[in-house]
Design an enzyme around this catalytic site. Structure first.
Site, PDB file in Angstrom:
ATOM      1  CD  GLU A 125       6.509  14.470 113.914  1.00 20.62           C
ATOM      2  OE1 GLU A 125       7.564  14.220 113.319  1.00 20.62           O
ATOM      3  OE2 GLU A 125       6.243  14.055 115.058  1.00 20.62           O
ATOM      4  CG  ASP A 151       7.467  15.836 118.558  1.00 21.29           C
ATOM      5  OD1 ASP A 151       6.605  15.402 117.765  1.00 21.29           O
ATOM      6  OD2 ASP A 151       8.031  15.125 119.407  1.00 21.29           O
ATOM      7  CG  ASP A 202       9.242  14.517 123.451  1.00 21.84           C
ATOM      8  OD1 ASP A 202       8.684  13.772 122.632  1.00 21.84           O
ATOM      9  OD2 ASP A 202       9.273  14.275 124.667  1.00 21.84           O
TER      10      ASP A 202
END
Length: 168
Positions: free
Chosen positions: A66, A7, A138
């Site tokens: 992502e 992420d 996260d």
């Protein structure tokens, strides 16, 4: 197959590793890389070094990142894109194929709803990886990216095998 989910973030870059054995998923590790330094180049280098250490230590076989979304702050979006570049570069340097998934695809795969809240994502990560201790939001998002990649990779593999059987 060991999957690294990432992420991206300039301050906090979440990471999570899972092992995939058929339809069974198991947690390996998760954490957050915190950038350090006073200028952008130093912060990116610190993320690069930390992520490189993680890949060296855990030896994933696949990675997923992502995708970023564009927001109203153009400068912030550009900086996030540079952190995302690090997230793509490090696995590629180790010869890993890197999947990319939109936030909505990750949420829909893990939660079942494309606009799920962060808390819902973290909850479903805990459901799918029993006993996991999350290093933070996260890291939970990074594990969700890894889970998403595992599901999509399995679907792609199953489709390829079906096509191969049909043409045989």
């Amino acid at each position: 197959m060991r999957v690294l989910g990432i992420d991206p973030g300039l301050r906090n870059l979440g990471w999570g590793l899972i092992d995939v054995n058929g339809s069974r998923l198991s947690h390996v590790a998760n954490g957050i890389c915190h950038s350090s330094g006073t200028d952008l180049a130093a912060r990116l280098l610190s993320l690069y070094d930390q992520l490189t250490d993680i890949v060296n230590r855990y030896r994933p076989e696949s990675a997923a990142v992502e995708q970023t979304f564009v927001n109203k702050d153009g400068a912030g979006t550009l900086k996030l894109g540079q952190a995302r570049g690090i997230a793509l570069l490090v696995p590629a340097q180790f010869g890993l194929a890197v999947g990319e998934y939109s936030p909505n695809t990750v949420k829909k795969t893990v939660v079942g709803v494309g606009h799920a809240a962060k808390e819902q994502v973290a909850h479903m990560v805990k459901v799918q990886l029993p006993g996991v201790e999350l290093a933070g939001p996260d890291a939970a998002d990074a594990l969700a990216v890894a889970i998403c990649h595992a599901h999509h990779a399995r679907s792609t593999t199953m489709l390829a095998e079906a096509v191969q059987r049909a043409s045989a």
